[in-house]
Scaffold this active site. Structure first.
Site, short mmCIF file in Angstrom:
data_model
loop_
_atom_site.label_atom_id
_atom_site.label_comp_id
_atom_site.label_asym_id
_atom_site.label_seq_id
_atom_site.Cartn_x
_atom_site.Cartn_y
_atom_site.Cartn_z
N GLU A 124 -14.37 24.68 41.19
CA GLU A 124 -13.48 24.41 42.32
C GLU A 124 -14.19 23.78 43.51
OE1 GLU A 124 -10.22 24.63 42.46
OE2 GLU A 124 -10.06 25.37 40.41
N SER A 496 16.06 74.31 13.13
CA SER A 496 15.38 75.61 13.01
C SER A 496 14.34 75.85 14.10
CB SER A 496 14.71 75.73 11.64
OG SER A 496 15.69 75.71 10.63
#
Length: 778
Positions: A124, A496
């Protein structure tokens, strides 16, 4: 010979023809350097010079008379305080969720690795520390590079990009460029170079909703920024120029080319050594992307936190930098997620293959063929360990499949077992495997096998039995596919696994573990049931006559449970179960309550079983431990109740002890006996649960510190299969999780509370047993 200046004709006469001149003289004038051939060039250059001078003057005038007085104040940079998202962590500070338009984590420059800083500078603005905001050398270099037709270079410095990102639009106009330059000078005059670079690296948009390199490291690689490699730094540094074009999730090849160029720049600028360059070039990158960025899969608890906060605080939570620390533990959550996935896969691989998820045509042209495959795999993304692939070739006992990495996998032998019925000529076209079919693969111990996207769902939740802190929560197979949270939202029949609460009610009505109850066929008339006659049956269809209550619970005998609730009364049972946190209206006072015909959520079951685990205290589940603002100030901190301290007692200590001993029997000799053998522990207890027609399969269990609930079933209730039970489906998930949760934890023996004695070799509570209690029930 050229004429001396005094002998030159006036300008308006220079180009007039002189008919009386001699030919030789004409030839001499034709080649004179000060004659007509050079004067147009000089004139053009003067005109151009004047033109640019005027333009430059106008630009300077615009810049200093119009633009400069109207420059925005750069206080937003001086007092940099950007939007930061809501972040959610585990109790051990592992990031599991992030919510907000801008995914950003602001970190100081000294915490950004040098490799990341250098990668950004290399691509950059490599002269960042030597220019004053506008790089005139860089502008000239970029212009010459672009004119030569090489890789395109821009001329905007990092300071100019900061100015543009904060204060300007992206429109390409001279006026915007003037503002950009002026702002760059202003920024450089008020901020240090390090501060400008710090702001840039925290502010820049990098795709996938990531702002700043810290957030990008998390999203693209699932890592903290401090842990990324040089190769990963270069990949991230390529994103600011064009986050969509160089996105490694969707455009990996293009992103890779740019990454390699950045590595070359880093080497040429001596930011890395040639050796580091070679290592980075050879490194294999593992890209994650949005939705896969977290190392721990905790989508469901993260979403629970988000929903809670949005209800209380509104949209502001997405931008104020709030950090939430949950009670989830990373190791527990990882173990629960793995257990659920494995349980679902094992179930699905035992059942019929439903066919490919789709089909594509495979063009003959190699490039077009690869493009078609890539597009198909993007449309059918990988779901963690469930890989998607396209069939390239298939034979009766072997097939070639290309997966998203570009690798071709060979599936053969037992690995193709699931597809046996999808290879015959009689198979329906939509279920038949052929080239172009989109399939799923699963790696099992390094061996790839054919799999499929499951239709069955599952849930798992665990919590600290002493405080109610939720340690793990998995609300379904995959949050990206189905966001319905089965832990908190699914109202299912417990089967159960609900029996222990009826047994506890019976204990306080004079029954004991040694009470003999008849396991024999039973016919109940319509007057008692309130509707039609009912003949309950045991799961296996077998009856064993008189047996001890302890044995009946261990073997999950339905007829014994029905006889118990008939004796104590359904209304009493309905009232009794509310102390465990169950809602009365979800459990009508009928005999079927004994077989778990009501409805519960897995989280309710976890809270209820914690009463047995902690000795009789009610602790409410909680998920949020602490909240802090962006500056670290504490906004909220949980104050949970603790068993044996300030939590309310809801079950007599003696009842809790006796029930614990009976539930331990389930893991010792009953339907969950495999748990004790596989975990090698004696301090575990629990109960399996399977509903009518095997619509739901459960295991609810615990040790004195941890309660965990596992459930599996279809969203639209349907049979899991004639032979599928809680012990075969849910229990393995529970064992898998507990092997991690209880690792290195010492076993704990429960003390016998006062008021409990032994009669006939089993526990007995005299206070509840007037005249010796219930000795036998026919």
């Amino acid at each position: 010979m050229a004429l001396p200046p005094k002998d030159k004709p006036p300008l308006n006469q220079r180009f007039n023809r002189q008919p009386d001149r001699r030919p030789g003289q004409q030839r001499a004038e034709r080649f004179s350097p000060n004659k007509s051939g050079s004067n147009p060039l000089i004139k053009a250059m003067l005109v151009i010079g004047v033109f640019f001078a005027v333009i430059f003057t106008l630009m300077l005038g615009y810049a200093f008379l119009i633009a400069k007085p109207n420059l925005p104040k750069i206080s937003a940079l001086v007092d940099y305080n950007p939007k930061t998202p809501l972040r959610i962590y585990t109790a051990d500070k592992v990031l599991i969720g992030e919510f907000g338009e801008e995914r950003r984590k602001v970190i100081p420059l000294n915490e950004i690795p040098m490799s990341m800083r250098n990668a950004v500078l290399a691509i950059e603005d490599d002269r960042f520390y030597s220019h004053g905001g506008v790089d005139y050398v860089g502008i000239l270099r970029a212009t010459l590079t672009n004119l030569r037709g090489n890789l395109s270079q821009g001329a905007s410095t990092i300071t100019m990009q900061v100015a543009r990102n904060f204060f300007l639009s992206n429109e390409k106009t001279f006026s915007r460029k003037i503002y950009e330059v002026l702002l760059a000078w202003e920024i450089e005059s008020q901020l240090s170079k390090d501060k400008i670079l710090e702001i840039y690296m925290n502010q820049i948009f990098l795709g996938q909703r990531a702002y700043g390199f810290s957030s990008a490291a998390q999203i693209y690689f699932g890592k903290d920024l401090k842990d990324i490699t040089i190769a990963e730094s270069a990949m991230l540094a390529g994103l600011p120029k064009a986050p969509s074009a160089y996105n490694p999730v969707s455009n990996f090849r293009r992103a890779k080319i740019r990454q390699e160029y950045i590595l070359q720049r880093m080497r040429d600028l001596s930011y890395i050594t040639p050796e580091q360059y070679q290592i980075a070039m050879a490194e294999e990158l593992h890209i994650r992307g949005l939705g896969n960025e977290f190392s721990t899969r905790a989508d469901f608890p993260a979403e629970m936190v988000r929903q809670l906060l949005i209800t209380q605080y509104g949209e502001a939570i997405y931008s104020q930098g709030i950090d939430v620390y949950t009670t989830i533990l990373k190791a527990d959550q990882d173990a629960a997620y793995k257990a659920v996935r494995r349980g679902i896969f094992e179930y699905d691989l035992r059942h019929a293959y439903r066919g490919p998820e789709g089909f594509i045509d495979l063009p003959e042209d190699t490039v077009k063929r690869q493009r078609a495959i890539d597009e198909a795999l993007l449309a059918y993304p990988q779901l963690d360990d469930l890989q998607s692939g396209v069939v390239l070739d298939i034979k009766p006992k072997e097939m070639q499949v290309m997966i998203s990495t570009g690798d071709t996998i060979t599936i053969k032998g037992e690995s193709m077992k699931l597809a046996a019925a999808a290879l015959t000529d009689s198979t329906q076209p939509k279920k038949r495997l052929r080239p172009g079919a989109i399939v799923r693969l699963l790696s099992d111990g390094g061996v790839w096998k054919l799999a499929q996207l499951p239709q069955v769902e599952a849930a798992f939740v665990s919590m600290n039995a002493e405080t109610g802190a939720i340690l793990s929560l998995v609300g379904g197979f995959d949050f990206r596919r189905n966001k319905f949270n089965h832990v908190t939202q699914a109202q299912r029949q417990p089967g159960s696994s609900f029996k222990p609460f009826i047994y506890a009610a019976a204990i306080e009505k004079g029954f004991s573990p040694s009470t003999m109850v008849n396991d024999a066929p039973l016919s109940i008339g319509g007057l008692e049931t309130g509707s039609q006659a009912w003949e309950p049956k045991n799961y296996d269809g077998k009856y064993e006559g008189l047996m001890r209550l302890r044995t009946a619970l261990a073997k999950s005998k339905n007829l014994v449970s029905v006889r118990l609730i008939r004796t104590i009364g359904p209304s009493y049972a309905q009232d009794y179960i509310q102390r465990f946190g169950f809602e009365a209206e979800k459990h009508p006072p009928y005999l079927t309550m004994a077989l778990g015909a009501g409805s519960v959520t897995p989280l309710q079951m976890a809270s209820a079983y914690s009463v047995f685990a902690n000795g009789g205290y009610r602790v409410d589940p909680y998920l949020i431990n602490k909240m802090t603002d962006s500056k670290g100030a504490v906004l909220f901190e949980a104050k949970p109740t603790h068993a044996r301290e300030d939590a309310p007692r809801v079950l007599d200590a003696r009842t809790s002890f006796v029930m614990d001993s009976m539930l331990q029997e389930v893991t010792k000799t009953g339907t969950a006996a495999s748990a004790r053998a596989k975990l090698g522990r004696n301090d575990i207890a629990g109960k399996t649960g399977t509903t009518n027609d095997s619509h739901d399969a459960w295991f609810a269990g615990y040790n004195p510190k941890v309660v965990a609930i596992a459930w599996i079933g279809f969203d639209k209730p349907a049979s899991l299969g004639d032979r599928e039970t809680g012990g075969g489906l849910a229990l393995p998930m529970w064992i898998s999780y507990m092997s991690t949760a209880l690792r290195d934890e010492p076993q704990q023996a429960r003390e016998v509370p006062a008021g409990v004695t032994q009669v006939d070799g089993d526990w007995f509570i005299p206070e509840f047993s007037n005249n010796g209690g219930v000795r036998e029930l026919q």
